[in-house]
Design an enzyme around this catalytic site. Structure first.
Site, mmCIF file in Angstrom:
data_model
loop_
_atom_site.group_PDB
_atom_site.id
_atom_site.type_symbol
_atom_site.label_atom_id
_atom_site.label_comp_id
_atom_site.label_asym_id
_atom_site.label_seq_id
_atom_site.Cartn_x
_atom_site.Cartn_y
_atom_site.Cartn_z
ATOM 1 N N PHE A 179 0.857 -1.179 0.000
ATOM 2 C CA PHE A 179 0.000 0.000 0.000
ATOM 3 C C PHE A 179 0.898 1.237 0.000
ATOM 4 O O PHE A 179 1.875 1.304 0.751
ATOM 5 C CB PHE A 179 -0.902 0.021 1.231
ATOM 6 C CG PHE A 179 -1.901 -1.103 1.295
ATOM 7 C CD1 PHE A 179 -2.991 -1.130 0.444
ATOM 8 C CD2 PHE A 179 -1.748 -2.133 2.204
ATOM 9 C CE1 PHE A 179 -3.917 -2.158 0.506
ATOM 10 C CE2 PHE A 179 -2.658 -3.172 2.276
ATOM 11 C CZ PHE A 179 -3.753 -3.189 1.420
ATOM 12 N N VAL A 229 5.089 -1.103 2.754
ATOM 13 C CA VAL A 229 4.749 0.304 2.535
ATOM 14 C C VAL A 229 5.472 0.798 1.286
ATOM 15 O O VAL A 229 6.702 0.758 1.213
ATOM 16 C CB VAL A 229 5.145 1.171 3.740
ATOM 17 C CG1 VAL A 229 4.769 2.625 3.487
ATOM 18 C CG2 VAL A 229 4.496 0.661 5.016
ATOM 19 N N LYS A 230 4.685 1.287 0.324
ATOM 20 C CA LYS A 230 5.289 1.809 -0.897
ATOM 21 C C LYS A 230 5.714 3.258 -0.686
ATOM 22 O O LYS A 230 4.903 4.112 -0.343
ATOM 23 C CB LYS A 230 4.308 1.715 -2.073
ATOM 24 C CG LYS A 230 4.092 0.302 -2.571
ATOM 25 C CD LYS A 230 3.188 0.257 -3.796
ATOM 26 C CE LYS A 230 3.929 0.626 -5.053
ATOM 27 N NZ LYS A 230 3.088 0.406 -6.262
ATOM 28 N N ILE A 231 7.004 3.484 -0.897
ATOM 29 C CA ILE A 231 7.584 4.820 -0.789
ATOM 30 C C ILE A 231 8.184 5.177 -2.141
ATOM 31 O O ILE A 231 8.979 4.409 -2.691
ATOM 32 C CB ILE A 231 8.706 4.850 0.282
ATOM 33 C CG1 ILE A 231 8.182 4.460 1.653
ATOM 34 C CG2 ILE A 231 9.392 6.215 0.315
ATOM 35 C CD1 ILE A 231 7.369 5.506 2.352
#
Length: 238
Positions: A65, A91-93
């Protein structure tokens, strides 16, 4: 031949829950990635409610996400909230913010405290090296290089991905992901390049029915299809 026989892991890229669950139950896909654009397309209205529903149905495979914000202070807060949703959450960064400022300091901070990251929108080997250097050796991570878009720019994506795989080898818990898949053969290419993961849209994944098909038989099937279509048109030449 089956896709499950390949070493590379296939992740589905999308935000439509019905489609996600369809491929999840077929057992071919081993993870999922989402992003704000896909969520908008799927009509998602409540981010956290949507994420919780996805994780209720998919409690084991990795699910990515993405953060929404553009400043790193808020991005960190969002990352902590997303990471707390489940053990299988990544976690998409983005590799930079919209100003082109590197996310490396935030990547280093989050990874060091055990946050599983999927660093996205990587296009160059320099960016790949910066991200891998920032990752903790003890924390799982995904390094998403947009091979399809790199190829769209006329560059040799396969050659770049081979070098990216060598860079990622410095951190054994970092997995290289071939992003923006354009055709079914990209799955084979990605495996040959040493990628660990490839994201595949459902329309391309549907082509897996042809994987390993005898090409002579495929040729005959194609000719038969053309003949059937031509006959159905009622055209005459002579």
């Amino acid at each position: 031949m089956k896709l499950q026989d390949l070493n590379i892991k296939i992740f589905a890229d999308g935000a439509n829950l019905e489609d996600m669950l369809s491929v999840y139950h077929k057992g071919v896909v081993r993870g999922f990635t989402t992003n704000p654009s896909l969520m908008k397309k799927a009509g998602v209205k409540d981010y956290k409610a949507y994420a919780r529903e996805v994780l209720q149905h998919i409690p084991d495979d990795p699910v990515s996400f993405e953060v929404f914000s553009d400043d790193f202070v808020t991005m960190e807060k969002e990352a902590n909230t997303i990471a707390a949703l489940g053990d299988n959450v990544y976690v998409k960064i983005p590799v930079t913010n919209t100003k082109g400022e590197s996310s490396a300091p935030l990547i280093q901070k989050l990874s060091a405290k055990g946050c599983k990251l999927n660093v996205t929108a990587i296009f160059t080997l320099e960016q790949t090296q910066t991200v891998v250097d920032a990752l903790s050796a003890d924390t799982p991570a995904i390094v998403s290089v947009f091979a399809g878009r790199i190829a769209d720019a006329g560059a040799d994506a396969a050659a770049l991905m081979k070098e990216a795989a060598a860079i990622c080898a410095a951190k054994p818990k970092a997995e290289l992901l071939w992003a923006s898949c354009r055709e079914f053969y990209n799955i084979i290419e990605a495996e040959k390049c040493g990628c660990h993961i490839i994201t595949v849209p459902n329309d391309i994944l549907a082509k897996s029915k042809n994987y390993g098909k005898d090409l002579e038989a495929y040729s005959l099937e194609t000719v038969q299809g053309f003949y059937k279509d031509a006959s159905g048109l009622g055209f005459t030449i002579l």
